[in-house]
Design a protein around this motif. Structure first.
Motif, PDB file in Angstrom:
ATOM      1  N   ALA A  36       0.892  -1.282   0.182  1.00  0.00           N
ATOM      2  CA  ALA A  36       0.134   0.155   0.125  1.00  0.00           C
ATOM      3  C   ALA A  36       1.045   1.075  -0.436  1.00  0.00           C
ATOM      4  CB  ALA A  36      -0.702   0.184   1.295  1.00  0.00           C
ATOM      5  N   TRP A  37       1.811   1.034   0.708  1.00  0.00           N
ATOM      6  CA  TRP A  37       2.903   2.577   0.932  1.00  0.00           C
ATOM      7  C   TRP A  37       3.831   2.936  -0.425  1.00  0.00           C
ATOM      8  CZ3 TRP A  37       8.377   2.646   0.140  1.00  0.00           C
ATOM      9  CH2 TRP A  37       9.089   4.120   0.466  1.00  0.00           C
ATOM     10  N   ARG A  38       4.294   1.506  -0.959  1.00  0.00           N
ATOM     11  CA  ARG A  38       4.646   1.423  -2.479  1.00  0.00           C
ATOM     12  C   ARG A  38       3.615   2.245  -3.540  1.00  0.00           C
ATOM     13  NH1 ARG A  38       6.946  -3.494  -4.588  1.00  0.00           N
ATOM     14  NH2 ARG A  38       8.490  -2.055  -5.589  1.00  0.00           N
ATOM     15  N   ARG A  39       2.674   1.906  -3.307  1.00  0.00           N
ATOM     16  CA  ARG A  39       1.104   2.552  -4.361  1.00  0.00           C
ATOM     17  C   ARG A  39       1.782   3.515  -3.814  1.00  0.00           C
ATOM     18  NH1 ARG A  39      -1.110  -2.698  -3.041  1.00  0.00           N
ATOM     19  NH2 ARG A  39      -2.764  -1.353  -2.033  1.00  0.00           N
ATOM     20  N   GLY A  40       1.884   4.608  -2.819  1.00  0.00           N
ATOM     21  CA  GLY A  40       1.523   5.977  -2.629  1.00  0.00           C
ATOM     22  C   GLY A  40      -0.062   6.098  -1.339  1.00  0.00           C
ATOM     23  N   GLU A  41      -0.104   5.521  -0.541  1.00  0.00           N
ATOM     24  CA  GLU A  41      -1.134   5.050  -0.106  1.00  0.00           C
ATOM     25  C   GLU A  41       0.051   5.737   1.226  1.00  0.00           C
ATOM     26  OE1 GLU A  41      -3.844   1.474   0.890  1.00  0.00           O
ATOM     27  OE2 GLU A  41      -3.679   2.076  -1.456  1.00  0.00           O
ATOM     28  N   ARG A  42      -0.933   6.346   2.213  1.00  0.00           N
ATOM     29  CA  ARG A  42       0.122   7.142   3.167  1.00  0.00           C
ATOM     30  C   ARG A  42      -0.768   7.115   4.687  1.00  0.00           C
ATOM     31  NH1 ARG A  42       2.959   6.032   0.351  1.00  0.00           N
ATOM     32  NH2 ARG A  42       4.867   7.488  -0.348  1.00  0.00           N
ATOM     33  N   ILE A  43      -0.230   6.166   5.928  1.00  0.00           N
ATOM     34  CA  ILE A  43      -0.876   6.443   7.509  1.00  0.00           C
ATOM     35  C   ILE A  43      -0.930   7.988   7.510  1.00  0.00           C
ATOM     36  CG2 ILE A  43      -0.545   5.626   9.221  1.00  0.00           C
ATOM     37  CD1 ILE A  43       0.874   3.486   8.395  1.00  0.00           C
ATOM     38  N   ASP A  44      -2.696   8.166   8.379  1.00  0.00           N
ATOM     39  CA  ASP A  44      -2.861   9.764   9.003  1.00  0.00           C
ATOM     40  C   ASP A  44      -2.885   9.060  10.069  1.00  0.00           C
ATOM     41  OD1 ASP A  44      -3.891  11.457  10.012  1.00  0.00           O
ATOM     42  OD2 ASP A  44      -6.271  10.725   9.514  1.00  0.00           O
ATOM     43  N   TRP A  45      -1.610   9.642  10.814  1.00  0.00           N
ATOM     44  CA  TRP A  45      -0.822   9.730  12.361  1.00  0.00           C
ATOM     45  C   TRP A  45      -2.013  10.181  13.004  1.00  0.00           C
ATOM     46  CZ3 TRP A  45       1.590   5.598  12.571  1.00  0.00           C
ATOM     47  CH2 TRP A  45       2.759   5.397  11.582  1.00  0.00           C
ATOM     48  N   THR A  46      -2.788  10.901  13.015  1.00  0.00           N
ATOM     49  CA  THR A  46      -3.632  11.653  14.094  1.00  0.00           C
ATOM     50  C   THR A  46      -4.431  11.178  14.307  1.00  0.00           C
ATOM     51  OG1 THR A  46      -4.821  12.881  12.320  1.00  0.00           O
ATOM     52  CG2 THR A  46      -2.936  13.855  12.399  1.00  0.00           C
ATOM     53  N   ASP A  47      -4.584   9.825  13.802  1.00  0.00           N
ATOM     54  CA  ASP A  47      -6.220   8.791  13.682  1.00  0.00           C
ATOM     55  C   ASP A  47      -5.369   7.991  13.849  1.00  0.00           C
ATOM     56  OD1 ASP A  47      -8.465   7.351  13.573  1.00  0.00           O
ATOM     57  OD2 ASP A  47      -8.433   7.256  11.325  1.00  0.00           O
ATOM     58  N   ARG A  48      -5.116   7.785  15.371  1.00  0.00           N
ATOM     59  CA  ARG A  48      -4.323   6.084  15.739  1.00  0.00           C
ATOM     60  C   ARG A  48      -4.937   5.352  15.884  1.00  0.00           C
ATOM     61  NH1 ARG A  48      -1.308   5.159  22.086  1.00  0.00           N
ATOM     62  NH2 ARG A  48      -3.319   3.932  22.087  1.00  0.00           N
ATOM     63  N   TRP A  85      10.540   1.680   3.580  1.00  0.00           N
ATOM     64  CA  TRP A  85       9.278   2.231   4.523  1.00  0.00           C
ATOM     65  C   TRP A  85       8.921   1.835   5.774  1.00  0.00           C
ATOM     66  CZ3 TRP A  85       6.915  -2.441   6.257  1.00  0.00           C
ATOM     67  CH2 TRP A  85       5.749  -2.810   6.988  1.00  0.00           C
ATOM     68  N   GLU A  86      10.135   0.738   6.173  1.00  0.00           N
ATOM     69  CA  GLU A  86      10.210   0.506   7.489  1.00  0.00           C
ATOM     70  C   GLU A  86      10.274   2.057   8.339  1.00  0.00           C
ATOM     71  OE1 GLU A  86      13.860  -2.439   8.653  1.00  0.00           O
ATOM     72  OE2 GLU A  86      11.562  -3.461   8.758  1.00  0.00           O
ATOM     73  N   HIS A  87      11.487   3.166   7.786  1.00  0.00           N
ATOM     74  CA  HIS A  87      11.597   4.523   8.436  1.00  0.00           C
ATOM     75  C   HIS A  87      10.348   4.901   8.894  1.00  0.00           C
ATOM     76  CE1 HIS A  87      13.100   7.699   9.512  1.00  0.00           C
ATOM     77  NE2 HIS A  87      14.096   7.821   9.567  1.00  0.00           N
ATOM     78  N   TYR A  88       9.461   5.060   8.004  1.00  0.00           N
ATOM     79  CA  TYR A  88       8.048   5.658   7.592  1.00  0.00           C
ATOM     80  C   TYR A  88       6.769   4.725   8.775  1.00  0.00           C
ATOM     81  CZ  TYR A  88       3.347   7.130   6.237  1.00  0.00           C
ATOM     82  OH  TYR A  88       2.148   7.859   6.296  1.00  0.00           O
ATOM     83  N   VAL A  89       7.092   3.641   8.706  1.00  0.00           N
ATOM     84  CA  VAL A  89       6.308   3.537   9.716  1.00  0.00           C
ATOM     85  C   VAL A  89       7.008   2.628  11.426  1.00  0.00           C
ATOM     86  CG1 VAL A  89       4.804   2.295   7.650  1.00  0.00           C
ATOM     87  CG2 VAL A  89       7.058   0.996   9.087  1.00  0.00           C
ATOM     88  N   THR A  90       7.973   2.961  11.190  1.00  0.00           N
ATOM     89  CA  THR A  90       8.395   2.900  13.259  1.00  0.00           C
ATOM     90  C   THR A  90       8.097   4.579  13.935  1.00  0.00           C
ATOM     91  OG1 THR A  90      10.854   2.688  11.844  1.00  0.00           O
ATOM     92  CG2 THR A  90      11.047   3.782  13.895  1.00  0.00           C
ATOM     93  N   HIS A  91       7.656   4.692  12.770  1.00  0.00           N
ATOM     94  CA  HIS A  91       6.747   5.981  14.004  1.00  0.00           C
ATOM     95  C   HIS A  91       5.213   5.364  15.052  1.00  0.00           C
ATOM     96  CE1 HIS A  91       4.196   9.352  14.819  1.00  0.00           C
ATOM     97  NE2 HIS A  91       3.335   9.379  15.416  1.00  0.00           N
ATOM     98  N   ALA A  92       5.024   4.334  14.664  1.00  0.00           N
ATOM     99  CA  ALA A  92       4.218   3.390  15.208  1.00  0.00           C
ATOM    100  C   ALA A  92       5.196   2.677  16.282  1.00  0.00           C
ATOM    101  CB  ALA A  92       3.743   2.374  15.040  1.00  0.00           C
ATOM    102  N   ASN A  93       6.334   1.747  16.061  1.00  0.00           N
ATOM    103  CA  ASN A  93       6.707   1.944  17.468  1.00  0.00           C
ATOM    104  C   ASN A  93       7.581   3.126  18.466  1.00  0.00           C
ATOM    105  OD1 ASN A  93       7.800   0.696  14.358  1.00  0.00           O
ATOM    106  ND2 ASN A  93       8.425  -1.247  16.195  1.00  0.00           N
ATOM    107  N   VAL A  94       7.444   3.782  17.556  1.00  0.00           N
ATOM    108  CA  VAL A  94       8.103   4.967  18.678  1.00  0.00           C
ATOM    109  C   VAL A  94       6.608   5.346  19.638  1.00  0.00           C
ATOM    110  CG1 VAL A  94       9.302   7.274  19.068  1.00  0.00           C
ATOM    111  CG2 VAL A  94      10.256   5.676  17.292  1.00  0.00           C
ATOM    112  N   THR A  95       5.632   5.916  19.183  1.00  0.00           N
ATOM    113  CA  THR A  95       4.433   5.752  19.797  1.00  0.00           C
ATOM    114  C   THR A  95       3.975   4.956  20.854  1.00  0.00           C
ATOM    115  OG1 THR A  95       4.058   6.485  17.298  1.00  0.00           O
ATOM    116  CG2 THR A  95       2.197   6.338  19.667  1.00  0.00           C
TER     117      THR A  95
END
Length: 171
Positions: A36-48, A85-95
């Protein structure tokens, strides 16, 4: 070596002080989230609620019990698409409460590293991940072998010392 492989949640549940994870690969098997990320989909980090997973809750609960959870990644540069991609989703790990650092592989040359990714629980028990060449998990191994624990603990400590905190590492 211990004979059975308890689940990750059970191992983390038994953990009293620390859980450290060392990742050494530049790519793992593709997941739906990665595609999904490769297709350009991004996570709305404000919507936990849209991205918070049971893994994140497990880490948050573990950290709340006073266990320090750290993850270090040794990566080639320029980084692979998967690592971006891993760097991008690491926001969840840190949160969730993980401390995460990144070590450029060129800075790891003089570090005796194990041949596999692992989790080390309370400096005593290893969960070693065995992957196929394509990055799919083939098997997890549990061991309390003193030499393996010593190598992995020492390797993680040196990687952690040299690595760059997540918020400072740019991909």
């Amino acid at each position: 070596m211990l004979s059975s492989v308890p689940g990750f949640a059970e191992l983390l549940g038994r953990c009293e002080r620390s859980a450290v994870h060392l990742e050494l690969r530049d790519a793992y098997a593709a997941t739906d989230r990665f595609e999904a990320w490769r297709r350009g989909e991004r996570i709305d980090w404000t919507d936990r609620d849209s991205w918070w997973h049971p893994y994140d809750q497990l880490i948050a609960d573990t950290v709340a019990r006073g266990v320090v959870v750290r993850r270090a990644r040794v990566v080639s540069e320029p980084v692979s698409e998967y690592i971006r991609w891993e760097h991008y989703v690491t926001h969840a790990n840190v949160t969730a409460g993980e401390q995460v650092r990144w070590l450029p592989r060129r800075r790891a040359t003089a570090i005796p590293l194990p041949g596999n990714d692992f989790w080390l629980f309370d400096d005593a028990l290893l969960r070693v991940h065995h992957f196929s060449g394509e990055g799919a998990v083939v098997e997890d191994e549990i061991t309390d072998d003193a030499e393996a624990v010593k190598l992995c603990s020492a390797a993680f400590a040196v990687v952690w010392e040299r690595a760059i905190p997540h918020h400072l590492y740019k991909v």
